[in-house]
Design a protein around this motif. Structure first.
Motif, PDB file in Angstrom:
ATOM      1  N   GLU A 192       0.822  -1.222   0.000  1.00 33.34           N
ATOM      2  CA  GLU A 192       0.000   0.000   0.000  1.00 33.34           C
ATOM      3  C   GLU A 192       0.851   1.265   0.000  1.00 33.34           C
ATOM      4  N   PHE A 237       2.265   4.368  -2.462  1.00 36.62           N
ATOM      5  CA  PHE A 237       2.159   5.084  -3.727  1.00 36.62           C
ATOM      6  C   PHE A 237       3.457   5.852  -3.923  1.00 36.62           C
ATOM      7  N   ILE A 295       5.639   8.568  -6.226  1.00 35.17           N
ATOM      8  CA  ILE A 295       5.730   9.562  -7.304  1.00 35.17           C
ATOM      9  C   ILE A 295       7.192   9.640  -7.718  1.00 35.17           C
ATOM     10  N   ASN A 304       0.290  14.299  -1.505  1.00 38.04           N
ATOM     11  CA  ASN A 304      -0.364  13.212  -0.784  1.00 38.04           C
ATOM     12  C   ASN A 304      -1.831  13.014  -1.106  1.00 38.04           C
ATOM     13  N   ASP A 336       7.229  -2.027   7.392  1.00 40.50           N
ATOM     14  CA  ASP A 336       6.229  -2.308   6.364  1.00 40.50           C
ATOM     15  C   ASP A 336       6.463  -3.676   5.722  1.00 40.50           C
ATOM     16  N   MET A 392      -3.589  -1.528  10.148  1.00 41.17           N
ATOM     17  CA  MET A 392      -3.013  -0.208   9.931  1.00 41.17           C
ATOM     18  C   MET A 392      -1.859  -0.032  10.890  1.00 41.17           C
ATOM     19  N   ILE A 427       8.844  10.452  -4.294  1.00 41.32           N
ATOM     20  CA  ILE A 427       8.045  10.845  -3.135  1.00 41.32           C
ATOM     21  C   ILE A 427       7.189   9.642  -2.759  1.00 41.32           C
ATOM     22  N   ILE A 428       7.287   9.254  -1.495  1.00 42.16           N
ATOM     23  CA  ILE A 428       6.556   8.054  -1.046  1.00 42.16           C
ATOM     24  C   ILE A 428       5.308   8.473  -0.287  1.00 42.16           C
ATOM     25  N   VAL A 429       4.180   7.909  -0.659  1.00 45.13           N
ATOM     26  CA  VAL A 429       2.939   8.182   0.072  1.00 45.13           C
ATOM     27  C   VAL A 429       2.412   6.848   0.590  1.00 45.13           C
ATOM     28  N   LYS A 430       2.392   6.692   1.922  1.00 43.80           N
ATOM     29  CA  LYS A 430       1.885   5.425   2.470  1.00 43.80           C
ATOM     30  C   LYS A 430       0.369   5.498   2.563  1.00 43.80           C
ATOM     31  N   LYS A 431      -0.264   4.400   2.226  1.00 42.92           N
ATOM     32  CA  LYS A 431      -1.721   4.303   2.332  1.00 42.92           C
ATOM     33  C   LYS A 431      -2.391   5.542   1.729  1.00 42.92           C
ATOM     34  N   PRO A 432      -2.318   5.695   0.411  1.00 36.96           N
ATOM     35  CA  PRO A 432      -2.947   6.870  -0.205  1.00 36.96           C
ATOM     36  C   PRO A 432      -4.425   6.958   0.153  1.00 36.96           C
ATOM     37  N   SER A 433      -4.896   8.172   0.226  1.00 38.55           N
ATOM     38  CA  SER A 433      -6.249   8.427   0.701  1.00 38.55           C
ATOM     39  C   SER A 433      -7.305   7.733  -0.147  1.00 38.55           C
TER      40      SER A 433
END
Lengths: 246, 377
Positions: free
Chosen positions: A46, A48, A50, A140, B330, B345, B366-372
Motif C-alpha cells: 500500500e 504510492f 511519485i 499526498n 512495512d 493499519m 516521493i513516497i505516500v503510504k496508504k494513499p487516501s
C-alpha cells in the motif's frame, strides 16, 4: 486584494509543480494550470510512489499522465481544504468511456461546482490538524487522486479501495479509525452525516442498536452485514464512543 | 529498531490482528441469545425433557474464548452446545434413545424443525444460514468418571451414530467443562489481572465485567495460530489441517502466564517439538481432562498428519519469529498481512521522515503510504 498564499508557498509550488500559476479571478484565489506526474503503486504494501526510481518501479502499475486543474484557495486557508477541480474534460471522458451514469462515481461533488472529494470530510482535520501544507497536499492527496483517475481510465477500477458514497462512507471511515478512540473525530463524523436531512444520525442516537440482519440502509435488499459490513461496524463504533459520555 | 522497541511494536501489531480476528461483540451476543433460546426450549416450560433436568451449555471455542472469524463472509460461525440430561441414568436409556428424544423435542418447534439439518454423527445441527450453525450434543452424566473428582467433576457420556450402526454400544466419553477448567487454570492470574484492568477503566466492579471482554495473551495467540493455520491450508489439502483442539492444548500446555503477546507466541512456537507430541515413541497429545483420550491418535494411523502439522509449525515460526527480525516495519507487516489474510493499519515509522529523500528538486521519488481513499456525498 491581499495574496492568500505567502511568497514562500508560491515558490515551493513553483519548484514542484512548475506548470501551476497563482492567479486571482473574480476575487477568488486559484492555482491554475496543469499537473504532470509519473507514479506507480505497490499494492501489497500500500505504497504510492511519485517519480519512482528504477529500483522502485512497478511496471504493471506505472502511469505517466497530465491533467488540467484549478485549485481554489478559500479564504479559510490554511485551515480549510482547497477545492480542486479537473478542468480539461478528462472526467467526462472517463465517465463516458466506462458508461458511468454519474460523475459522483468518480468522486466529483456537483454541489461544489464539480470539486473532487479527496477524502471523507471528517478526515480533513485528521490529515491536517493544524495548517495545510500545500505541497504536501498536492503530493499526498491531489496526485494520488489524479493517478487513480488515470488508473480507472486504463483498468476500469480504482487502484485502491474507495469509500462508499455519502453517510455509508463516513461510517466506513470511522470504523477504520475507531482504534484511535478520538472523541472529536467521532463528533465530526456524526456532524457530517447529511443524507436524508441528517436522518442517518438516528442510527447513532437510537436506544436500540441496528442489527446486522436488517436490510442495508443503502437501499439494496441485502442484509446490512453482507452489503456494507464495514459501515455497519462503523455505526456500532460511533455509538460506543458517542453514547458513552451521554 | 532496537529489540525492546521492536518487540513492543510487534506486540501492538499482534494485538490488532487478534482483535480483527475475534468474533465481533454484536455477533457474539446474538449467538448467545440464539443458543440461550435453544437451551430454554429444550429445558424449560412444558418441554418433554424437563423431567430429566436438562443443563445446556456451550463447549469448544465459545466456551474457551478462542472463536475466530470465518475466512470468507459466506462461512458461518460454529457454536457447539451440550444438552446434558442430568437426571437421565445410563441404565434407563440407550444412545439412540437419548439422541432421538432430544431431536424430537427440537422438531416440536416449527422454527427449529425448519432449521434442522440431517441427523449428525454425534449431534443435531440447527443451520441459521449465513450466520451461525448450532451443533447440539445430547449427553448424560458419566457418573463413574465423575467419582475421580477435580477436572472430572463434569465428565459426560455422548452418543455416536456410526459406532451404534456398527454394533458398538460403548458410550463415547467427553469432558468439555473439565477441559475448559484446565484451560482457564493455565491463565488464571493473567485473566484476573486483565479483568481488574477492564473493571478499573470502565469504572465497574469486577463482577460486572463480562467474560467475553477478557482476552489473555494465550487466547489471542490461539486465535492467531488458528487463523494462520486456516490460511496456510487454503492452498493445501484441508483434511490434513491440524485440529484446533491440538493447537489449543499445546499452546496452553506451554504457556506460563506471560503477559506480553509476542513473548507468548514465540515461546509457544519454540516450545512445540517432536518431544511434546510423543510418548513412548508414539504420537500422543492426551486430553488433560481425560487422559485416556489421545487427540493425536490419527497421527499414528496416517503419517501425513504429523508431517502437515510440523510443516505448518515451521511456516508459523518463519512468519512470527524470523520475519519479525526484518529492518523495515512495512515489510514485516506485509508478510503478517498475507499469512493471516488481514490488513492492519500501522503508524508511520517515526524515523521515516529522515529516510525520505529531501525534496530539493522535483524529480526525487516521493513516497505516500496508504494513499487516501476517495469519497463523495
Amino acid at each position: 486584494m491581499r495574496n492568500i498564499l505567502s511568497e514562500n508557498v508560491i515558490k515551493q509550488i513553483g519548484k514542484h509543480y512548475p506548470d501551476l500559476k497563482y492567479v486571482t479571478e473574480n476575487e477568488k484565489n486559484y492555482l491554475k494550470g496543469s499537473v504532470n506526474f509519473r507514479a506507480c503503486y505497490n499494492d501489497s504494501e500500500e505504497i504510492f510512489i511519485i517519480n519512482p526510481s528504477e529500483k522502485m518501479l512497478i511496471p504493471d502499475s506505472y502511469i505517466d499522465d497530465k491533467y488540467d486543474i484549478e485549485i481554489e484557495i478559500l479564504r479559510g486557508f490554511p485551515k480549510l481544504f482547497p477545492l480542486v477541480r479537473e478542468v480539461g474534460g478528462r472526467i467526462q471522458q472517463i465517465a463516458e468511456k466506462h458508461s458511468l451514469k454519474d460523475v459522483i462515481d468518480l468522486h466529483i461533488n456537483k454541489n461544489q461546482d464539480n470539486a473532487i472529494c479527496l477524502c471523507p470530510k471528517p478526515a480533513e482535520k485528521l490529515k491536517y490538524p493544524d495548517k495545510i501544507d500545500l505541497v504536501h497536499f498536492m503530493n499526498n492527496l491531489v496526485v494520488p487522486f489524479l493517478y487513480g483517475l488515470s488508473y480507472y481510465d486504463k483498468f476500469g477500477s480504482w487502484p485502491w479501495n474507495e469509500y462508499s458514497h455519502g453517510d455509508l462512507g463516513i461510517f466506513e471511515f470511522y470504523r477504520e479509525n475507531k482504534e484511535k478512540n478520538d472523541l472529536s473525530l467521532a463528533k465530526r463524523c456524526y456532524e457530517c452525516l447529511k443524507e436524508k436531512n441528517g436522518q442517518n444520525k438516528k442510527y447513532i442516537t437510537n436506544k436500540n442498536m441496528i442489527k446486522g440482519h436488517r436490510p442495508c440502509i443503502c437501499g439494496s435488499k441485502e442484509k446490512f452485514r453482507k452489503c456494507h459490513k464495514i459501515a455497519l461496524e462503523g455505526i456500532w463504533a460511533l455509538r460506543t464512543i458517542l453514547n458513552k459520555k451521554n | 529498531m532496537n529489540m525492546n522497541e521492536s518487540q513492543n511494536e510487534i506486540s501492538m501489531m499482534l494485538k490488532q490482528y487478534a482483535e480483527m480476528l475475534d468474533i465481533p461483540v454484536s455477533y457474539y451476543l446474538e449467538a448467545k441469545k440464539r443458543y440461550e433460546s435453544v437451551g430454554d426450549w429444550l429445558s424449560k416450560g412444558d418441554s418433554t425433557l424437563s423431567i430429566y433436568n436438562p443443563e445446556i451449555y456451550p463447549q469448544g471455542s465459545f466456551l474457551l474464548g478462542t472463536v475466530i472469524k470465518p475466512i470468507s463472509n459466506k462461512d458461518e460461525y460454529d457454536i457447539d452446545l451440550v444438552c446434558l440430561l442430568a437426571d437421565l441414568k445410563k441404565n434407563d436409556t440407550s444412545q439412540s434413545n437419548l439422541k432421538s428424544i432430544v431431536g424430537e423435542r427440537l422438531k416440536e418447534y416449527d422454527d427449529y424443525k425448519r432449521l434442522l439439518d440431517e441427523e449428525g454423527r454425534r449431534c443435531w445441527t440447527l443451520d441459521y444460514a449465513n450466520e451461525f450453525h448450532i451443533d447440539i450434543l445430547p449427553a448424560i452424566n458419566d457418573l463413574e468418571f465423575q467419582l475421580k473428582g477435580n477436572l472430572y467433576e463434569d465428565a459426560i457420556l455422548i452418543t455416536d451414530k456410526k459406532k451404534i450402526d456398527q454394533g458398538d454400544s460403548k458410550w463415547p466419553k467427553s469432558n468439555p467443562k473439565g477441559y475448559a477448567k484446565w484451560f482457564f487454570s493455565r491463565q488464571e492470574i493473567v485473566y484476573m489481572v486483565i479483568k481488574k484492568q477492564i473493571a478499573k477503566i470502565s469504572e465497574k466492579s469486577i463482577d460486572d465485567v463480562p467474560d467475553y471482554k477478557v482476552k489473555t495473551p494465550l487466547q489471542k495467540v490461539v486465535q492467531i495460530l488458528k487463523r494462520h493455520r486456516d490460511i496456510f491450508f487454503l492452498k493445501k489439502q484441508e483434511k490434513y489441517k491440524p485440529i484446533s483442539i491440538i493447537i489449543t492444548t499445546l499452546a496452553a500446555k506451554i504457556y506460563q502466564g506471560q503477559e506480553d503477546i509476542y513473548t507468548t507466541l514465540s515461546d509457544i512456537l519454540n516450545g512445540i517439538n517432536e518431544d511434546i507430541v510423543k510418548q513412548d515413541g508414539k504420537f500422543n497429545i492426551p486430553n488433560p481432562a481425560n487422559t485416556e483420550e489421545n487427540f493425536a491418535d490419527k497421527w499414528n494411523e496416517d503419517k501425513k498428519l504429523p508431517l502437515a502439522f510440523f510443516d505448518w509449525i515451521n511456516n508459523a515460526r518463519d512468519t512470527f519469529c524470523r520475519n519479525v527480525l526484518k529492518e523495515r516495519k512495512d515489510q514485516i507487516v506485509g508478510v503478517l498481512n498475507e499469512s493471516l489474510g488481514i490488513k492492519i493499519m500501522i503508524a508511520p515509522e517515526l524515523d521515516q521522515k529522515d529516510k525520505l529523500p529531501k525534496v530539493e528538486n522535483s524529480t526525487s521519488p516521493i513516497i505516500v503510504k496508504k494513499p487516501s481513499k476517495p469519497w463523495c456525498f
